[in-house]
Design a protein around this motif. Structure first.
Motif, PDB file in Angstrom:
ATOM      1  N   ARG A 113       6.469  -1.475  98.759  1.00  0.00           N
ATOM      2  CA  ARG A 113       7.581  -2.132  99.433  1.00  0.00           C
ATOM      3  C   ARG A 113       7.322  -2.382 100.920  1.00  0.00           C
ATOM      4  O   ARG A 113       7.828  -3.351 101.479  1.00  0.00           O
ATOM      5  N   TYR A 205       7.171  12.628  98.938  1.00  0.00           N
ATOM      6  CA  TYR A 205       6.271  11.483  99.092  1.00  0.00           C
ATOM      7  C   TYR A 205       4.862  11.691  98.545  1.00  0.00           C
ATOM      8  O   TYR A 205       4.076  10.744  98.518  1.00  0.00           O
ATOM      9  N   ALA A 306      21.467  11.985  97.821  1.00  0.00           N
ATOM     10  CA  ALA A 306      20.325  11.076  97.941  1.00  0.00           C
ATOM     11  C   ALA A 306      19.013  11.821  97.736  1.00  0.00           C
ATOM     12  O   ALA A 306      18.073  11.292  97.128  1.00  0.00           O
ATOM     13  N   PHE A 309      18.795  12.149  93.872  1.00  0.00           N
ATOM     14  CA  PHE A 309      18.680  10.937  93.059  1.00  0.00           C
ATOM     15  C   PHE A 309      17.805   9.859  93.693  1.00  0.00           C
ATOM     16  O   PHE A 309      17.199   9.067  92.973  1.00  0.00           O
ATOM     17  N   ARG A 310      17.780   9.805  95.023  1.00  0.00           N
ATOM     18  CA  ARG A 310      16.923   8.844  95.721  1.00  0.00           C
ATOM     19  C   ARG A 310      16.205   9.583  96.852  1.00  0.00           C
ATOM     20  O   ARG A 310      16.482   9.375  98.017  1.00  0.00           O
ATOM     21  N   ARG A 312      13.420   9.501  98.411  1.00  0.00           N
ATOM     22  CA  ARG A 312      12.745   8.794  99.501  1.00  0.00           C
ATOM     23  C   ARG A 312      13.741   8.246 100.517  1.00  0.00           C
ATOM     24  O   ARG A 312      13.417   8.087 101.697  1.00  0.00           O
ATOM     25  N   LEU A 313      14.931   7.950 100.066  1.00  0.00           N
ATOM     26  CA  LEU A 313      15.997   7.538 100.965  1.00  0.00           C
ATOM     27  C   LEU A 313      16.646   8.752 101.629  1.00  0.00           C
ATOM     28  O   LEU A 313      17.075   8.689 102.787  1.00  0.00           O
ATOM     29  N   GLY A 314      16.710   9.850 100.898  1.00  0.00           N
ATOM     30  CA  GLY A 314      17.400  11.033 101.406  1.00  0.00           C
ATOM     31  C   GLY A 314      16.634  11.808 102.453  1.00  0.00           C
ATOM     32  O   GLY A 314      17.240  12.507 103.282  1.00  0.00           O
ATOM     33  N   ARG A 360      15.266  -3.712 104.423  1.00  0.00           N
ATOM     34  CA  ARG A 360      15.576  -3.894 103.005  1.00  0.00           C
ATOM     35  C   ARG A 360      16.644  -4.967 102.812  1.00  0.00           C
ATOM     36  O   ARG A 360      16.556  -5.788 101.894  1.00  0.00           O
TER      37      ARG A 360
END
Length: 676
Positions: A113, A205, A306, A309-310, A312-314, A360
């Motif tokens: 990304r 990561y 986050a 569930f997410r 990399r965002l958290g 994004r």
């Protein structure tokens, strides 16, 4: 642009934004950290520079104290040199942050990304973080080099751990990461979370197989071992203002932090109304912080969700809360409820979230225009979209840089800086600082008003108010303020000068017992205070309590065997107490040490006269007259000693004659009389 050009741009921008900060004066804790810090006065031996004084902002932070010693060795107390180093450290932190973000965006989970724009995004984030006004305190407030140095080593630990993922250079980067982590522990206690965030970073990561590898485990163990460095520093130089025995409860401190964290978040978005001093923790109950408490809980819950569930965002959100936790959780810091420097490292997580979020959204908007009937317009729209994004970033960057330049200007005098705190976040200590700044500016009447207002909420102001009242000649009122200060803040560093002043004031008021009580309290705190022993000896001599006076003078002479004044007072006290010969012996020693000291000669002569050694006494008085021919006391004592010696000689001569009484009677001639 190449990476080198971008790095150079970071340096140039940092220099330009902070160019107007370099001549601002020392402020606040700089007084104890630098100006009064005798441990930075020389570089050798290094053990002195690496042993900062207790109960100061650099206590337990030897590497920062060493950096101050280097500054002092180069330029003394010239503030520009200290600020240049602070600016350099801040710029280095931005450069390392640039490297950390770029390397992270190039990792396999994020590369699909962000690979094409990883350098641009990292550069933008590091620039915004560097020029953000919330970061300005670590440059403008010299003592807060503790924060910026810790941040550099924190980010270097992260950077080296990421670089260690390269199998060809793994060992060197492991060593570098552990060394950076250990160095950070010697700068500030907030470094304690670094090993945890390295492990969490890998969890989010780094591929599972790699993070479970034996070499990664050795890295975690090495980083965890640096906690021993911090533990030893805390044991050797404990911070009396931090912890659960400071008088501020953990629950009270936590409730205070909910409002402070919301302030941090507001300032990160809209950095107006920055202040240097947030004041002391205030008594609170849960009902007082419902709204900010709900905001903090909601944000923390969102970050936790986050991370699950997410992840990399958290992670950037976790970064914010974890790096902030050592100063903004349940461990009380009694002297300061909040400080903008505490969010210095934590804000990097917020900036990264904002930059990546905007990126994004821009990609999503561009993707929606590349389908259907709008496909032909896609190149044009992408150019317009890019221009809008770049223009927006430039405007935001310019606004932040301008705000930082303005904040730098507020640091250019202690008066302007303290005034901003009174206007933006008024509290007792802020009134005191503004009052003292007004005193320095010669605006005494205004100053006293602010100091009086401060004393209502902040007991420390009573020390300043008491001294100012005494300076105005209002001894009783000034002594009352100092007494209340000592009672309310018995562990404050100014208790010692307060008691010293009280002792002097009570002597002037003729309250000898009250003066002695203050001096005895000082001796209980520090039995080796020589000047205090001297003054107590004088008071006890005046009161006729010679045994106590002699004891204090003996302590003084024991520590200062060459102090002729102490010897003189000891000799006089001994003689007055009846130990005349002992007093004479002490005074003879003082006279040999200071043959030109008239005061010693006079007291020695008087004691010799008390012992009946009038010829020797006259000799001492004669020498005093030779030294100071116009000394009336010496001339009078000399005349008196000579007269007394002459009378004694005459009496002795008369006592040597045989006296016979001639008998009286009728054979006695008329007119005869008895002879003496």
């Amino acid at each position: 642009m190449s990476i080198g050009v971008r790095a150079a741009a970071i340096v140039v921008v940092g220099a330009l934004v902070y160019a107007n900060s370099l001549s601002s004066p020392f402020v606040f804790d700089d007084w104890t950290s630098i100006q009064q810090n005798h441990q930075i006065r020389h570089l050798w031996p290094l053990t002195d520079a690496l042993a900062p004084p207790k109960d100061t902002p650099v206590a337990g932070r030897p590497l920062v104290n060493l950096s101050f010693a280097i500054n002092h060795a180069i330029g003394g107390l010239n503030v520009t040199g200290y600020r240049l180093v602070n600016l350099a450290i801040h710029v280095v932190a931005a450069l390392v942050l640039f490297g950390v973000i770029r390397r992270t965006l190039l990792l396999p989970p994020l590369a699909p990304r962000f690979k094409d724009h990883a350098t641009d995004l990292a550069w933008a984030a590091s620039l915004v973080w560097m020029v953000h006004p919330l970061s300005s305190e670590v440059v403008n407030y010299v003592t807060q080099r503790t924060t910026s140095m810790m941040a550099v080593f924190y980010l270097m630990t992260m950077y080296c751990s990421v670089r260690a993922l390269d199998s060809t250079t793994r060992g060197r980067w492991h060593i570098a990461a552990i060394a950076a982590c250990a160095a950070g522990m010697t700068c500030k206690e907030s470094m304690v979370t670094a090993p945890l965030l390295v492990a969490l970073f890998d969890r989010v990561y780094v591929a599972a197989a790699l993070r479970r590898a034996a070499h990664r485990g050795r890295l975690y163990a090495g980083l965890a071992a640096t906690w021993l460095v911090l533990a030893m520093l805390l044991a050797e130089r404990p911070r009396t203002t931090v912890g659960f025995d400071t008088g501020v409860g953990p629950w009270t401190y936590l409730l205070n932090q909910t409002t402070v964290i919301v302030d941090y978040l507001r300032l990160a978005i809209w950095p107006r109304g920055l202040v240097l001093d947030y004041g002391l923790p205030q008594p609170m109950i849960l009902a007082d912080v419902i709204v900010p408490g709900l905001i903090v809980v909601a944000l923390a819950s969102a970050v936790a969700a986050a991370l699950v569930f997410r992840p990399r965002l958290g992670f950037p959100g976790v970064w914010f809360f974890v790096t902030l936790a050592p100063t903004s959780s349940i461990v009380p810091i009694a002297t300061e409820v909040g400080a903008e420097r505490r969010v210095y490292l934590a804000m990097a997580g917020l900036v990264i979230l904002a930059i990546l979020g905007a990126y994004r959204m821009w990609n999503w908007g561009a993707a929606t225009t590349s389908s259907g009937r709008l496909q032909a317009w896609t190149p044009y729209r992408r150019r317009v979209s890019t221009a809008v994004v770049v223009g927006t970033l430039v405007c935001i960057f310019g606004a932040l840089a301008s705000a930082t330049v303005g904040r730098n200007r507020e640091y250019q005098s202690w008066l302007s800086l303290s005034k901003t705190t009174v206007e933006r976040r008024p509290h007792g200590r802020a009134y005191l600082h503004y009052g003292t700044a007004l005193l320095e500016a010669g605006r005494r009447e205004e100053a006293i008003d602010y100091i009086r207002r401060s004393s209502e909420d902040y007991p420390g102001a009573r020390f300043v108010l008491g001294n100012e009242l005494i300076a105005d000649g209002n001894l009783e009122a000034g002594a009352e303020q100092l007494e209340r200060f000592v009672e309310q803040m018995p562990t404050h560093v100014n208790v010692v000068p307060a008691r010293e002043t009280l002792g002097s004031v009570y002597l002037l008021l003729g309250r000898d017992d009250a003066a002695a009580a203050q001096l005895m309290a000082l001796l209980r705190r520090d039995p080796g205070r020589r000047d205090t022993h001297m003054r107590l000896g004088e008071i006890r001599s005046k009161q006729g309590r010679f045994a106590e006076a002699i004891r204090h003078f003996r302590v003084l002479v024991e520590h200062r065997p060459q102090d002729t004044e102490a010897l003189r007072k000891l000799g006089a006290a001994l003689a007055t107490a009846g130990e005349v010969e002992s007093g004479a012996a002490v005074l003879e020693r003082a006279a040999r040490m200071a043959p030109q000291d008239v005061a010693v000669r006079l007291v020695f002569g008087r004691v010799l006269a008390m012992a009946g050694r009038l010829d020797e006494a006259a000799e001492q008085f004669a020498r005093a007259v030779d030294i100071e021919p116009r000394n009336d006391a010496a001339r009078r004592d000399l005349a008196r000693a000579v007269a007394q010696a002459a009378r004694r000689s005459r009496d002795a001569a008369l006592d040597g004659i045989h006296y016979a009484r001639i008998p009286t009677g009728r054979d006695t001639p008329r007119g005869s009389r008895d002879l003496p």
